[in-house]
Design a protein around this motif. Structure first.
Motif, PDB file in Angstrom:
ATOM      1  N   LEU A 259       0.831  -1.207   0.000  1.00  0.00           N
ATOM      2  CA  LEU A 259       0.000   0.000   0.000  1.00  0.00           C
ATOM      3  C   LEU A 259       0.872   1.266   0.000  1.00  0.00           C
ATOM      4  CD1 LEU A 259      -2.819  -1.018   2.526  1.00  0.00           C
ATOM      5  CD2 LEU A 259      -3.005  -0.768   0.047  1.00  0.00           C
ATOM      6  N   GLN A 260       1.979   1.218   0.743  1.00  0.00           N
ATOM      7  CA  GLN A 260       2.870   2.377   0.783  1.00  0.00           C
ATOM      8  C   GLN A 260       3.487   2.648  -0.593  1.00  0.00           C
ATOM      9  OE1 GLN A 260       5.601   1.314   3.919  1.00  0.00           O
ATOM     10  NE2 GLN A 260       4.432   2.394   5.497  1.00  0.00           N
ATOM     11  N   MET A 261       3.872   1.584  -1.295  1.00  0.00           N
ATOM     12  CA  MET A 261       4.461   1.761  -2.625  1.00  0.00           C
ATOM     13  C   MET A 261       3.439   2.287  -3.623  1.00  0.00           C
ATOM     14  SD  MET A 261       7.201  -1.353  -3.116  1.00  0.00           S
ATOM     15  CE  MET A 261       6.201  -2.661  -2.413  1.00  0.00           C
ATOM     16  N   VAL A 262       2.214   1.756  -3.536  1.00  0.00           N
ATOM     17  CA  VAL A 262       1.157   2.225  -4.435  1.00  0.00           C
ATOM     18  C   VAL A 262       0.831   3.689  -4.138  1.00  0.00           C
ATOM     19  CG1 VAL A 262      -1.265   1.943  -5.067  1.00  0.00           C
ATOM     20  CG2 VAL A 262       0.174  -0.071  -4.783  1.00  0.00           C
ATOM     21  N   GLN A 263       0.789   4.013  -2.854  1.00  0.00           N
ATOM     22  CA  GLN A 263       0.516   5.395  -2.471  1.00  0.00           C
ATOM     23  C   GLN A 263       1.630   6.322  -2.962  1.00  0.00           C
ATOM     24  OE1 GLN A 263       0.368   6.094   1.764  1.00  0.00           O
ATOM     25  NE2 GLN A 263      -0.787   8.000   1.538  1.00  0.00           N
ATOM     26  N   GLN A 264       2.874   5.878  -2.857  1.00  0.00           N
ATOM     27  CA  GLN A 264       3.997   6.675  -3.335  1.00  0.00           C
ATOM     28  C   GLN A 264       3.916   6.882  -4.841  1.00  0.00           C
ATOM     29  OE1 GLN A 264       6.355   8.219  -1.400  1.00  0.00           O
ATOM     30  NE2 GLN A 264       6.859   9.207  -3.345  1.00  0.00           N
ATOM     31  N   PHE A 265       3.492   5.823  -5.562  1.00  0.00           N
ATOM     32  CA  PHE A 265       3.300   5.944  -7.008  1.00  0.00           C
ATOM     33  C   PHE A 265       2.258   7.017  -7.306  1.00  0.00           C
ATOM     34  CE2 PHE A 265       0.439   4.918 -10.508  1.00  0.00           C
ATOM     35  CZ  PHE A 265       1.305   4.963 -11.581  1.00  0.00           C
ATOM     36  N   SER A 266       1.171   7.000  -6.545  1.00  0.00           N
ATOM     37  CA  SER A 266       0.109   7.978  -6.744  1.00  0.00           C
ATOM     38  C   SER A 266       0.622   9.398  -6.509  1.00  0.00           C
ATOM     39  CB  SER A 266      -1.057   7.678  -5.791  1.00  0.00           C
ATOM     40  OG  SER A 266      -2.046   8.676  -5.861  1.00  0.00           O
ATOM     41  N   VAL A 267       1.402   9.571  -5.453  1.00  0.00           N
ATOM     42  CA  VAL A 267       1.950  10.895  -5.127  1.00  0.00           C
ATOM     43  C   VAL A 267       2.906  11.363  -6.225  1.00  0.00           C
ATOM     44  CG1 VAL A 267       3.449  12.162  -3.522  1.00  0.00           C
ATOM     45  CG2 VAL A 267       1.676  10.625  -2.634  1.00  0.00           C
ATOM     46  N   ASP A 268       3.788  10.459  -6.695  1.00  0.00           N
ATOM     47  CA  ASP A 268       4.738  10.806  -7.752  1.00  0.00           C
ATOM     48  C   ASP A 268       4.017  11.216  -9.030  1.00  0.00           C
ATOM     49  OD1 ASP A 268       6.829  10.258  -6.086  1.00  0.00           O
ATOM     50  OD2 ASP A 268       7.211   8.250  -6.875  1.00  0.00           O
ATOM     51  N   PHE A 269       2.964  10.461  -9.382  1.00  0.00           N
ATOM     52  CA  PHE A 269       2.203  10.762 -10.601  1.00  0.00           C
ATOM     53  C   PHE A 269       1.557  12.144 -10.483  1.00  0.00           C
ATOM     54  CE2 PHE A 269      -1.628  10.666 -13.211  1.00  0.00           C
ATOM     55  CZ  PHE A 269      -1.117  10.254 -14.429  1.00  0.00           C
ATOM     56  N   GLU A 270       0.955  12.394  -9.324  1.00  0.00           N
ATOM     57  CA  GLU A 270       0.292  13.685  -9.114  1.00  0.00           C
ATOM     58  C   GLU A 270       1.299  14.837  -9.177  1.00  0.00           C
ATOM     59  OE1 GLU A 270      -2.493  15.893  -5.715  1.00  0.00           O
ATOM     60  OE2 GLU A 270      -1.976  13.768  -5.522  1.00  0.00           O
ATOM     61  N   LYS A 271       2.482  14.630  -8.572  1.00  0.00           N
ATOM     62  CA  LYS A 271       3.492  15.688  -8.579  1.00  0.00           C
ATOM     63  C   LYS A 271       4.007  15.971  -9.980  1.00  0.00           C
ATOM     64  CE  LYS A 271       5.271  15.404  -3.841  1.00  0.00           C
ATOM     65  NZ  LYS A 271       6.445  15.138  -2.993  1.00  0.00           N
ATOM     66  N   ARG A 272       4.172  14.928 -10.788  1.00  0.00           N
ATOM     67  CA  ARG A 272       4.655  15.127 -12.150  1.00  0.00           C
ATOM     68  C   ARG A 272       3.645  15.912 -12.989  1.00  0.00           C
ATOM     69  NH1 ARG A 272       9.100  12.315 -14.082  1.00  0.00           N
ATOM     70  NH2 ARG A 272      10.053  10.868 -12.599  1.00  0.00           N
ATOM     71  N   ILE A 273       2.373  15.694 -12.727  1.00  0.00           N
ATOM     72  CA  ILE A 273       1.342  16.418 -13.465  1.00  0.00           C
ATOM     73  C   ILE A 273       1.251  17.859 -12.964  1.00  0.00           C
ATOM     74  CG2 ILE A 273      -1.116  16.530 -14.020  1.00  0.00           C
ATOM     75  CD1 ILE A 273       0.409  14.239 -15.381  1.00  0.00           C
ATOM     76  N   GLU A 274       1.360  18.041 -11.650  1.00  0.00           N
ATOM     77  CA  GLU A 274       1.272  19.387 -11.071  1.00  0.00           C
ATOM     78  C   GLU A 274       2.557  20.188 -11.280  1.00  0.00           C
ATOM     79  OE1 GLU A 274       0.311  18.936  -6.988  1.00  0.00           O
ATOM     80  OE2 GLU A 274      -1.817  18.555  -7.346  1.00  0.00           O
ATOM     81  N   GLY A 275       3.663  19.501 -11.524  1.00  0.00           N
ATOM     82  CA  GLY A 275       4.934  20.201 -11.731  1.00  0.00           C
ATOM     83  C   GLY A 275       5.723  20.426 -10.470  1.00  0.00           C
ATOM     84  N   SER A 276       5.484  19.615  -9.442  1.00  0.00           N
ATOM     85  CA  SER A 276       6.214  19.795  -8.184  1.00  0.00           C
ATOM     86  C   SER A 276       6.992  18.538  -7.813  1.00  0.00           C
ATOM     87  CB  SER A 276       5.237  20.150  -7.058  1.00  0.00           C
ATOM     88  OG  SER A 276       4.234  19.145  -6.926  1.00  0.00           O
ATOM     89  N   GLY A 277       7.453  17.808  -8.823  1.00  0.00           N
ATOM     90  CA  GLY A 277       8.175  16.564  -8.560  1.00  0.00           C
ATOM     91  C   GLY A 277       9.551  16.801  -7.970  1.00  0.00           C
ATOM     92  N   ASP A 278      10.152  15.732  -7.419  1.00  0.00           N
ATOM     93  CA  ASP A 278      11.477  15.858  -6.806  1.00  0.00           C
ATOM     94  C   ASP A 278      12.591  15.872  -7.838  1.00  0.00           C
ATOM     95  OD1 ASP A 278      10.997  13.295  -7.593  1.00  0.00           O
ATOM     96  OD2 ASP A 278      11.849  12.327  -5.825  1.00  0.00           O
ATOM     97  N   GLN A 279      12.272  15.491  -9.094  1.00  0.00           N
ATOM     98  CA  GLN A 279      13.278  15.502 -10.153  1.00  0.00           C
ATOM     99  C   GLN A 279      12.767  16.370 -11.300  1.00  0.00           C
ATOM    100  OE1 GLN A 279      14.016  11.422 -11.204  1.00  0.00           O
ATOM    101  NE2 GLN A 279      15.368  11.077  -9.465  1.00  0.00           N
TER     102      GLN A 279
END
Length: 407
Positions: A259-279
């Motif tokens: 669940l933690q990995m899936v949740q992290q995937f969701s957060v990463d996807f959202e950040k990439r779309i919003e433009g606030s990703g870590d990379q």
């Protein structure tokens, strides 16, 4: 200590177990290791060469010798050599726990000193900076650095110390350190501008001051450092307590991890779309930025490309107006009749379908690419990576079909 260090020797971290008793060999090893790391043509590297010297004649000090600022690249040095060296220096001197030894040649204008300029950026109050003035013996006749050494020109809280090092000719002529120190002492005692402060000048005094100030600095910063370590220790102990009864095969642990990995995937996807990703991708547009470009640049471009025949449109409007009146006389009016307007507009709106569907395809493709980038973090678990990509991509394609139906 005299018994322990009966013989002076040095050790390199990259030559574990090997003791160097000949300091000419130490110099040669430094040069050889530099060439191994940076190449043979003046390249640079942030990889440090760790050297430890054991001797009864030296004080306990840890020194980091940083390169001087290079303005113009030579040899194999990259075009941005100045910025690279600056970043390397800032990486070390920005640490609050370190003292900064700002070395400046006496035969240059102190106001243009790169060392003092960088030190002032990270230590504006001068609390951690010690000034060192070199090449005092190379100053023009009739000039001296007395005001600087007396801390009157550009004052530092920890002051300045003058030294006279061996020249390149002395080094090539293998002039030993003892002879160099005697020559340095003689210089300060015989110079009319420095003889009154000779006891506060020279390399031995610099060693003594550095040892004392480093000791005091460690004493001052130790309480905060100890507090930080204790805080980290408590945090680690708490984690240890949590995992004390950890069982790798516990299904609840596996479920939680999943669940933690899936949740992290969701957060990463959202950040990439919003433009606030870590990379941040510096080579091309991706994620939300590319989708934004599709809507605001590509879609309008596709609309502009549409062929439009104004003469044909006017003819169609005329026919539509006449057709809805039938045998009745068409009277002049300010507005196009509703039925004629709807018929013409519907026909024009149908032309927008192509650009809209093309934009939908481009957006969906970028969403699929974003999913693939986010699943790379799950590469350690190939099946989870594959299933996550399949499920999310399937959902995106499902939404694509519904969107096209709406279009």
């Amino acid at each position: 200590l005299s018994l322990i260090f009966l013989t002076e020797y040095a050790e390199f971290l990259h030559c574990k177990g090997k003791k160097f008793t000949d300091f000419d060999e130490v110099r040669q090893e430094i040069e050889a290791e530099t060439d191994r790391v940076t190449g043979m043509n003046k390249g640079i590297s942030s990889v440090p060469i760790n050297l430890r010297i054991y001797s009864p004649h030296v004080l306990s000090l840890t020194l980091i010798d940083l390169p001087g600022i290079t303005k113009v690249p030579v040899g194999d040095q990259p075009p941005d050599i100045e910025q690279q060296i600056r970043d390397m220096i800032m990486q070390f001197i920005s640490r609050e726990n370190c003292l900064i030894l700002a070395v400046t040649p006496a035969n240059t204008d102190l106001a243009n000193s790169d060392a003092l300029k960088l030190a002032k950026e990270v230590d504006p109050q001068g609390l951690r900076t010690i000034g060192v003035i070199t090449k005092l013996d190379l100053m023009d006749e009739g000039t001296d650095a007395r005001e600087v050494l007396e801390n009157k020109l550009l004052p530092l809280r920890r002051g300045y110390i003058g030294v006279v090092n061996r020249s390149q000719k002395d080094i090539d002529g293998k002039k030993d350190i003892k002879a160099a120190l005697l020559a340095e002492r003689k210089f300060f005692l015989s110079h009319p501008s420095y003889r009154h402060m000779a006891d506060r000048m020279g390399t031995p005094y610099l060693q003594k001051v550095l040892n004392q100030q480093l000791t005091n600095h460690i004493r001052d910063t130790l309480p905060a450092f100890r507090s930080k370590l204790q805080s980290q220790l408590l945090s680690i102990e708490h984690e240890v307590e949590v995992y004390k009864n950890f069982r790798p095969e516990d299904p609840t642990r596996k479920t939680k991890a999943l669940l933690q990995m899936v949740q992290q995937f969701s957060v990463d996807f959202e950040k990439r779309i919003e433009g606030s990703g870590d990379q941040v991708d510096t080579l091309e547009l991706s994620g939300g930025a590319k989708i934004n470009r599709i809507f605001h640049e590509r879609f309008p471009f596709e609309l502009v490309k549409m062929e439009f025949n104004e003469k044909e449109l006017r003819r169609e409007i005329s026919y539509a107006i006449k057709n809805i009146h039938g045998i009745r006389q068409v009277l002049p009016c300010l507005f196009t009749p509703d039925m004629a307007f709807e018929a013409i507009v519907k026909k024009q709106i149908v032309k927008l379908k192509g650009p809209c569907l093309k934009s939908v395809d481009l957006v969906m493709q970028e969403l699929i690419n974003t999913v693939k980038k986010c699943t790379k973090k799950l590469a350690t678990y190939p099946r989870l990576c594959e299933e996550t990509e399949r499920i999310v991509a399937g959902y995106i394609r499902e939404r694509e079909e519904k969107t096209k139906d709406q279009v």
